[in-house]
Design an enzyme around this catalytic site. Structure first.
Site, PDB file in Angstrom:
ATOM      1  N   ASP A  58       0.802  -1.221   0.000  1.00 17.59           N
ATOM      2  CA  ASP A  58       0.000   0.000   0.000  1.00 17.59           C
ATOM      3  C   ASP A  58       0.838   1.275   0.000  1.00 17.59           C
ATOM      4  OD1 ASP A  58       0.759  -0.842   2.616  1.00 17.59           O
ATOM      5  OD2 ASP A  58      -0.702   0.521   3.502  1.00 17.59           O
TER       6      ASP A  58
ATOM      7  N   HIS B 264       7.942   8.831   4.298  1.00 21.55           N
ATOM      8  CA  HIS B 264       6.800   9.704   4.563  1.00 21.55           C
ATOM      9  C   HIS B 264       7.111  11.174   4.287  1.00 21.55           C
ATOM     10  CE1 HIS B 264       4.329   6.668   7.142  1.00 21.55           C
ATOM     11  NE2 HIS B 264       5.229   6.018   6.421  1.00 21.55           N
TER      12      HIS B 264
ATOM     13  N   GLU C  65      -0.581  -1.946   5.250  1.00 21.11           N
ATOM     14  CA  GLU C  65       0.390  -1.881   6.347  1.00 21.11           C
ATOM     15  C   GLU C  65       0.398  -0.507   6.998  1.00 21.11           C
ATOM     16  OE1 GLU C  65       3.724  -0.855   8.616  1.00 21.11           O
ATOM     17  OE2 GLU C  65       3.473  -0.034   6.596  1.00 21.11           O
ATOM     18  N   GLU C  66       0.204   0.540   6.208  1.00 20.53           N
ATOM     19  CA  GLU C  66       0.376   1.896   6.726  1.00 20.53           C
ATOM     20  C   GLU C  66      -0.591   2.223   7.860  1.00 20.53           C
ATOM     21  OE1 GLU C  66       2.740   3.766   6.313  1.00 20.53           O
ATOM     22  OE2 GLU C  66       3.695   3.277   4.403  1.00 20.53           O
TER      23      GLU C  66
END
Length: 388
Positions: free
Chosen positions: A76, A358, A136-137
């Protein structure tokens, strides 16, 4: 291992295509289709789709009995805007507010590349399970896949993961001996007082004063209740209360996160938070309530497996290619939910001096794809006697 340039180019092209079409948690439809298509060309024995909504599992059997080893990558993207456009890279995200800002596009293609190599012959004992995980995020994908029968259908004996790491030497793999990533819990404190005029505080029970005291006192949990040899973090991220400069409110709400590595420390921090909440609110004549949500557990590597893999990798790729460490990092990873079922190891692959994960200008480093594949090959060689 030497990989043909055409093979790496194929993976780079796929990685950049995934980067152009990022999908966030539980929306990885195009990504999953691309993964499935590639796996179908890799001579897998089984391919299972739609696990935990959008997760994929592929199975490869060796030519003799043995363990079942799971290799996991995440698929993802992040719900954020990429900070670059086509004047900087031709493969930037095509979707506003969607960005592979953590390198999961790279993780996906490295495991796909390993699947293709490992499927070329069956000279190994046991079974390889390739997990391409959704979501996962937000730390929900692993649990979703497990709740959807992942472990029941594929009862792996061991599991392994790999994440890229900006700021570490390019192409070098770091493996922690034990604690690797934190447990992440969320708390909300509701402080009930008695509001009134700011000019007569003696007639009130001030929840803002209680909040100020608790914010300070909670930091003493780290410095005075937890051993200096252990680590924990309590962070307040939100405080809400009051409507005017001269009105003492009835209620204040605070929220934040707790991060720990050791499971016992995790329990002790929660207990101490409750004790301090009770004593402070009672001492000021108010009331307090804590809502504590246990989120993702900590990732703790199996020390024996970690040492074995690092030693084998160093013997194969050189002493500088991989090393054991004792330097856990602050983020959390839902890989931890798999470790409740089987031991495993989670490693970090350095990508050099790049913006951190990020960050709007982050980008995976395609030059380390080969080293990532080597990590997966090394696991198969070491744990299933795969013949390179």
């Amino acid at each position: 291992m030497h990989y043909e340039p055409e093979f790496i180019d194929e993976l780079v092209a796929l990685r950049r295509s995934l980067h152009q079409h990022p999908e966030v948690a539980f929306e990885e439809v195009v990504t999953a289709a691309a993964v499935e298509s590639y796996l179908q060309r890799c001579n897998m024995d089984e391919i299972h789709t739609g696990i935990g909504q959008t997760g994929i599992v592929a199975v490869l059997h060796g030519n003799r009995p043995g363990k079942m080893i799971a290799l996991r990558a995440d698929m993802d993207a992040l719900p954020m805007q990429e900070g670059r456009d086509q004047t900087e890279v031709e493969y930037c995200s095509h979707l506003a507010g969607r960005f592979h800002g953590c390198g999961h596009d790279g993780h996906t293609v490295m495991l796909l590349g390993a699947a293709k190599i490992l499927a070329k012959h069956r000279h190994f004992s046991g079974t390889l399970v390739f997990i391409f995980q959704c979501a996962e995020e937000n730390l929900l994908g692993a649990k979703a896949m497990l709740d959807d029968g992942l472990y029941t259908r594929f009862p792996f004996d061991e599991i392994y993961g790999l994440h890229n790491m900006p700021g570490r030497a390019r192409g070098v793999i770091e493996v922690n001996q034990a604690a690797t990533l934190t447990a992440s819990d969320i708390f909300t404190l509701t402080l009930q007082g008695k509001g009134g005029h700011g000019a007569v505080p003696e007639r009130c029970v001030d929840p803002i004063v209680m909040a100020a005291r608790l914010i300070a006192d909670y930091q003493t949990i780290i410095s005075r209740s937890i051993s200096p040899l252990q680590t924990a973090t309590i962070s307040f991220g939100s405080i809400q209360g009051g409507s005017s400069h001269n009105i003492i409110p009835d209620k204040v709400i605070l929220s934040g996160t707790v991060r720990t590595y050791d499971p016992q420390v995790r329990i002790e921090v929660k207990q101490r938070m409750q004790q301090l909440l009770d004593s402070v609110t009672q001492g000021y004549g108010g009331k307090g309530e804590i809502t504590y949500i246990a989120g993702c557990p900590s990732v703790i590597n199996d020390d024996k497996l970690a040492r074995e893999l690092v030693t084998a990798f160093q013997q194969w790729r050189g002493i500088e290619s991989c090393y054991l460490a004792n330097s856990p990092v602050g983020p959390s990873e839902d890989f931890a939910f798999y470790l409740a079922h089987a031991p495993g190891v989670y490693g970090f692959l350095g990508i050099g001096e790049k913006p951190m994960c990020h960050h709007p200008h982050y980008d995976f480093d395609d030059s380390v794809i080969g080293q990532g594949i080597d990590w997966w090959i090394n696991i198969a060689v070491t744990r299933l006697s795969y013949q390179r």
